[in-house]
Design a protein around this motif. Structure first.
Motif, PDB file in Angstrom:
ATOM      1  N   PHE A 226      10.282  23.988  -6.143  1.00 36.60           N
ATOM      2  CA  PHE A 226       9.997  23.143  -7.221  1.00 36.60           C
ATOM      3  C   PHE A 226       8.483  23.696  -7.364  1.00 36.60           C
ATOM      4  N   THR A 227       7.799  24.476  -7.808  1.00 35.95           N
ATOM      5  CA  THR A 227       6.318  24.735  -7.611  1.00 35.95           C
ATOM      6  C   THR A 227       5.129  24.179  -8.171  1.00 35.95           C
ATOM      7  N   ARG A 228       5.735  23.875  -9.570  1.00 38.12           N
ATOM      8  CA  ARG A 228       4.765  22.932 -10.418  1.00 38.12           C
ATOM      9  C   ARG A 228       4.997  21.451 -10.238  1.00 38.12           C
ATOM     10  N   VAL A 229       3.990  20.962  -9.479  1.00 37.30           N
ATOM     11  CA  VAL A 229       3.995  19.509  -9.018  1.00 37.30           C
ATOM     12  C   VAL A 229       3.251  18.853 -10.139  1.00 37.30           C
ATOM     13  N   ILE A 230       3.894  17.913 -10.661  1.00 40.36           N
ATOM     14  CA  ILE A 230       3.487  16.824 -11.974  1.00 40.36           C
ATOM     15  C   ILE A 230       2.790  15.724 -11.348  1.00 40.36           C
ATOM     16  N   THR A 231       3.388  15.256 -10.151  1.00 42.73           N
ATOM     17  CA  THR A 231       2.653  14.158  -9.581  1.00 42.73           C
ATOM     18  C   THR A 231       3.419  13.947  -8.092  1.00 42.73           C
TER      19      THR A 231
ATOM     20  N   ARG B 146       0.828  -1.208   0.236  1.00 45.11           N
ATOM     21  CA  ARG B 146      -0.031  -0.104  -0.125  1.00 45.11           C
ATOM     22  C   ARG B 146       0.806   1.372  -0.009  1.00 45.11           C
ATOM     23  N   THR B 147       2.065   1.072   0.358  1.00 41.92           N
ATOM     24  CA  THR B 147       2.915   2.225   0.406  1.00 41.92           C
ATOM     25  C   THR B 147       3.469   2.796  -0.973  1.00 41.92           C
ATOM     26  N   ASN B 148       3.065   3.588  -1.383  1.00 40.04           N
ATOM     27  CA  ASN B 148       3.810   4.373  -3.025  1.00 40.04           C
ATOM     28  C   ASN B 148       3.925   5.623  -2.581  1.00 40.04           C
ATOM     29  N   VAL B 149       5.312   6.026  -2.857  1.00 35.87           N
ATOM     30  CA  VAL B 149       5.829   7.334  -2.744  1.00 35.87           C
ATOM     31  C   VAL B 149       6.459   7.757  -4.009  1.00 35.87           C
ATOM     32  N   VAL B 150       5.827   8.575  -4.571  1.00 29.11           N
ATOM     33  CA  VAL B 150       6.537   8.890  -6.101  1.00 29.11           C
ATOM     34  C   VAL B 150       6.228  10.542  -6.331  1.00 29.11           C
ATOM     35  N   PHE B 151       7.090  11.603  -6.759  1.00 25.85           N
ATOM     36  CA  PHE B 151       6.964  12.722  -7.044  1.00 25.85           C
ATOM     37  C   PHE B 151       7.865  13.269  -8.003  1.00 25.85           C
ATOM     38  N   SER B 152       7.331  14.156  -8.844  1.00 20.20           N
ATOM     39  CA  SER B 152       8.115  14.905  -9.816  1.00 20.20           C
ATOM     40  C   SER B 152       7.643  16.388  -9.665  1.00 20.20           C
ATOM     41  N   ALA B 153       8.394  17.319  -9.987  1.00 18.26           N
ATOM     42  CA  ALA B 153       8.001  18.977  -9.846  1.00 18.26           C
ATOM     43  C   ALA B 153       9.046  19.625 -10.637  1.00 18.26           C
ATOM     44  N   ALA B 154       8.514  20.522 -11.319  1.00 17.93           N
ATOM     45  CA  ALA B 154       9.308  21.628 -12.124  1.00 17.93           C
ATOM     46  C   ALA B 154       9.304  22.838 -11.254  1.00 17.93           C
ATOM     47  N   ILE B 155      10.523  23.635 -11.713  1.00 19.97           N
ATOM     48  CA  ILE B 155      10.636  24.498 -10.647  1.00 19.97           C
ATOM     49  C   ILE B 155       9.712  25.770 -10.975  1.00 19.97           C
ATOM     50  N   GLY B 156       9.013  26.110 -12.104  1.00 19.70           N
ATOM     51  CA  GLY B 156       7.924  26.900 -12.368  1.00 19.70           C
ATOM     52  C   GLY B 156       8.574  28.299 -12.353  1.00 19.70           C
ATOM     53  N   GLY B 157       7.340  29.306 -12.281  1.00 15.97           N
ATOM     54  CA  GLY B 157       7.779  30.533 -11.959  1.00 15.97           C
ATOM     55  C   GLY B 157       8.006  31.581 -13.382  1.00 15.97           C
ATOM     56  N   GLY B 158       7.737  30.819 -14.555  1.00 15.23           N
ATOM     57  CA  GLY B 158       7.748  31.611 -15.877  1.00 15.23           C
ATOM     58  C   GLY B 158       9.404  31.298 -16.178  1.00 15.23           C
ATOM     59  N   ASP B 159       9.499  32.223 -17.489  1.00 11.53           N
ATOM     60  CA  ASP B 159      10.846  32.144 -18.066  1.00 11.53           C
ATOM     61  C   ASP B 159      11.723  32.931 -17.559  1.00 11.53           C
ATOM     62  N   LYS B 160      12.375  32.693 -16.642  1.00 12.19           N
ATOM     63  CA  LYS B 160      13.372  33.613 -16.054  1.00 12.19           C
ATOM     64  C   LYS B 160      14.555  33.122 -15.396  1.00 12.19           C
ATOM     65  N   ASP B 161      15.700  33.771 -14.944  1.00 12.64           N
ATOM     66  CA  ASP B 161      16.638  33.364 -14.057  1.00 12.64           C
ATOM     67  C   ASP B 161      16.298  33.245 -12.596  1.00 12.64           C
ATOM     68  N   ILE B 162      16.746  32.030 -12.159  1.00  6.93           N
ATOM     69  CA  ILE B 162      16.407  31.808 -10.714  1.00  6.93           C
ATOM     70  C   ILE B 162      17.969  32.032 -10.049  1.00  6.93           C
ATOM     71  N   GLY B 163      18.069  33.134  -9.488  1.00  6.30           N
ATOM     72  CA  GLY B 163      19.395  33.467  -8.976  1.00  6.30           C
ATOM     73  C   GLY B 163      20.276  34.465  -9.680  1.00  6.30           C
ATOM     74  N   PRO B 164      21.316  35.098  -9.624  1.00  7.86           N
ATOM     75  CA  PRO B 164      22.057  34.470  -8.363  1.00  7.86           C
ATOM     76  C   PRO B 164      21.583  34.934  -7.241  1.00  7.86           C
ATOM     77  N   PHE B 165      22.103  34.232  -5.950  1.00  3.84           N
ATOM     78  CA  PHE B 165      21.557  34.879  -4.826  1.00  3.84           C
ATOM     79  C   PHE B 165      23.071  34.937  -3.879  1.00  3.84           C
TER      80      PHE B 165
END
Length: 212
Positions: A103-108, A76-95
């Motif tokens: 990763f805000t866009r959860v696929i599963t 019964r124990t199933n653990v699966v996830f995939s997510a994309a960083i999202g936020g539109g076409d732009k640079d993330i960083g530098p910080f």
């Protein structure tokens, strides 16, 4: 068992009493009484052996039920996830400091172990997990350096150096990790580096391979 012992004692005492009376009729029956006592003794031993086998069978049955329950829990124990960083076409960083990538866009997200608000995966059960991440950079304006952490421990990392020779690059890494329940896994973007943010290219995924 107590009833059998009571019968044996009663019969034995009766045989002794009969012997003391000295009657010929009782004396002629005394050998039969001894045989009967022997038969009751053998019966008591058989009952004891049967009782021991019954207890052993009950123990084995309980062990089997526990194993079946454990197997059902694992199924019964199933653990699966995939997510994309999202936020539109732009640079993330530098910080200026190392920063956990979210990763805000959860696929599963079967099992709900990944938190899209924090970017952190929390192991719901102990087991062997597989994690992979990929990133995209555009223009080579800054270096890339992403590290996968297990709690505060560095597990694997991936780098891309600043360059003027490529307009776009992709990179990533993957690893099997043994986790205990409650362990945290996340990606950290190191200070003064960046990745490209959109809904499809820079991703973080993982799943439970086997419970341990």
């Amino acid at each position: 068992m107590n009833f059998t012992i009571f019968l044996l004692v009663t019969l034995f005492w009766g045989s002794i009493s009969a012997q003391d009376e000295g009657t010929s009729e009782t004396q002629s029956c005394f050998p039969d009484m001894c045989n009967l006592l022997k038969e009751f003794g053998a019966l008591g031993e058989k009952l004891g052996a049967m009782e021991a086998r019954l207890k052993d069978s009950e123990t084995r049955l309980k062990d089997s039920e526990s194993q079946i329950l454990e197997l059902k829990t694992k199924e019964r124990t199933n653990v699966v996830f995939s997510a994309a960083i999202g936020g539109g076409d732009k640079d993330i960083g530098p910080f200026n400091t190392d920063t956990t990538l979210i990763f805000t866009r959860v696929i599963t997200n079967i099992g709900a172990a990944y938190n899209p608000s924090t970017g952190i995966f929390v192991a719901p059960i102990a087991g062997i997990y597989y994690f992979t991440f990929s990133y995209h950079v555009a223009g080579g304006r800054h270096p890339v350096w992403i590290t996968l952490f297990k709690n505060s421990e560095i597990v694997v990392t991936s780098k891309e150096y600043k360059t003027n020779h490529h307009w776009a690059d992709n990179g990533g890494n993957a690893v099997f990790v043994q986790l205990q329940r409650g362990d945290h896994v996340f990606l950290r973007l190191h200070a003064n580096t960046y990745v490209w943010g959109d809904d499809y290219l820079t991703t973080f995924s993982g799943f439970l391979v086997n419970q341990v």
